[in-house]
Design a protein around this motif. Structure first.
Motif, PDB file in Angstrom:
ATOM      1  N   LEU A  72     110.155 -21.893 -32.964  1.00 46.70           N
ATOM      2  CA  LEU A  72     111.056 -23.048 -32.985  1.00 46.70           C
ATOM      3  C   LEU A  72     112.408 -22.679 -33.587  1.00 46.70           C
ATOM      4  N   THR A  78     114.069 -30.672 -29.961  1.00 44.67           N
ATOM      5  CA  THR A  78     112.778 -30.022 -29.714  1.00 44.67           C
ATOM      6  C   THR A  78     111.882 -30.043 -30.947  1.00 44.67           C
ATOM      7  N   TRP A  89      99.714 -27.164 -36.557  1.00 46.74           N
ATOM      8  CA  TRP A  89     100.941 -27.931 -36.346  1.00 46.74           C
ATOM      9  C   TRP A  89     101.425 -28.615 -37.612  1.00 46.74           C
ATOM     10  N   LEU A 102     106.120 -25.212 -25.540  1.00 48.57           N
ATOM     11  CA  LEU A 102     106.983 -24.237 -26.206  1.00 48.57           C
ATOM     12  C   LEU A 102     106.973 -22.899 -25.472  1.00 48.57           C
ATOM     13  N   VAL A 161     108.218 -32.115 -31.410  1.00 50.80           N
ATOM     14  CA  VAL A 161     106.948 -31.550 -31.882  1.00 50.80           C
ATOM     15  C   VAL A 161     106.416 -32.365 -33.055  1.00 50.80           C
ATOM     16  N   LEU A 173     101.473 -28.966 -26.535  1.00 54.19           N
ATOM     17  CA  LEU A 173     102.657 -28.507 -27.263  1.00 54.19           C
ATOM     18  C   LEU A 173     102.809 -26.994 -27.169  1.00 54.19           C
ATOM     19  N   GLU A 214     105.008 -35.735 -31.930  1.00 56.92           N
ATOM     20  CA  GLU A 214     103.719 -35.597 -31.250  1.00 56.92           C
ATOM     21  C   GLU A 214     102.589 -35.394 -32.259  1.00 56.92           C
TER      22      GLU A 214
END
Length: 216
Positions: free
Chosen positions: A208, A86, A26, A127, A90, A123, A93
């Motif tokens: 994404l 969105t 991430w 998604l 992410v 996550l 988070e």
């Protein structure tokens, strides 16, 4: 054995390593899209948090992580109200997970590592749900279906990103059984695990970008 049970069976340093592995994919969406300048977060400082988390545990790296967390907490973001899209959701988070990792250093309990791992898997599921709920087909739909079909006995019922995340988690536990000590950069085997994480990170960024074209 369930995820949290597997974590509880590990030593504190091993739990940290699992949390670091969960975080690493991430890192990609945090830096690929850049952070809102209004958040007031220094990118090099943020990069240092990811890299320190990936290092083998030591008093020096722990203290450096704490100092970086203290700097992060002074960012304007934490004194603001944010209505994230969105991508920003992410990113937020993951910022929270970096703070949780810092709490893990001072609170050697499985619950903190669980929070980091659960956020990462959550996550991925989130998604996957957006992709599956879209009325538009994405260009990688067939290859994703084939990936899930090939691993049907391991990842039944999971979406693509969640399945990739589960494969990495299993690989991490395999590494810990053979190489219980170290960081993500400390051996060829661990570096292979890091490559898996970075491949997933690229998949997240790609997804994404596609989701952004659909209006998310």
């Amino acid at each position: 054995m369930r995820q949290n049970e597997r974590l509880a069976a590990l030593t504190f340093d091993q739990q940290r390593q699992v949390a670091a592995v969960a975080l690493w994919p991430w890192r990609a969406p945090v830096f690929a899209f850049g952070l809102d300048e209004a958040w007031g977060i220094d990118p090099p400082m943020l990069e240092s948090l990811f890299r320190l988390a990936a290092e083998a545990p030591s008093p020096e790296s722990d203290q450096a992580y704490r100092q970086a967390v203290a700097e992060l907490r002074t960012a304007q973001l934490f004194a603001s109200e944010v209505e994230p899209d969105t991508i920003e959701l992410v990113q937020l988070e993951i910022l929270d997970s970096l703070l949780t990792f810092g709490a893990l250093l001072d609170s050697p309990r499985a619950v903190e590592a669980e929070r980091v791992v659960d956020t990462a898997s959550g996550l991925a599921n989130y998604l996957d749900g957006l992709v599956e709920g879209s009325f538009r087909s994405h260009p990688w739909e067939q290859s994703h279906r084939q990936y899930l079909a090939d691993l049907a006995d391991q990842v039944s019922g999971q979406g693509y990103l969640a399945a990739r995340s589960s494969v990495i988690e299993s690989a991490c536990h395999d590494v810990l059984r053979s190489l219980p000590d170290g960081g993500l950069l400390d051996s060829a085997t661990r570096r292979e695990l890091r490559v898996l994480c970075e491949d997933l990170g690229e998949e997240v960024v790609t997804m994404l970008r596609w989701l952004r074209t659909t209006g998310y």
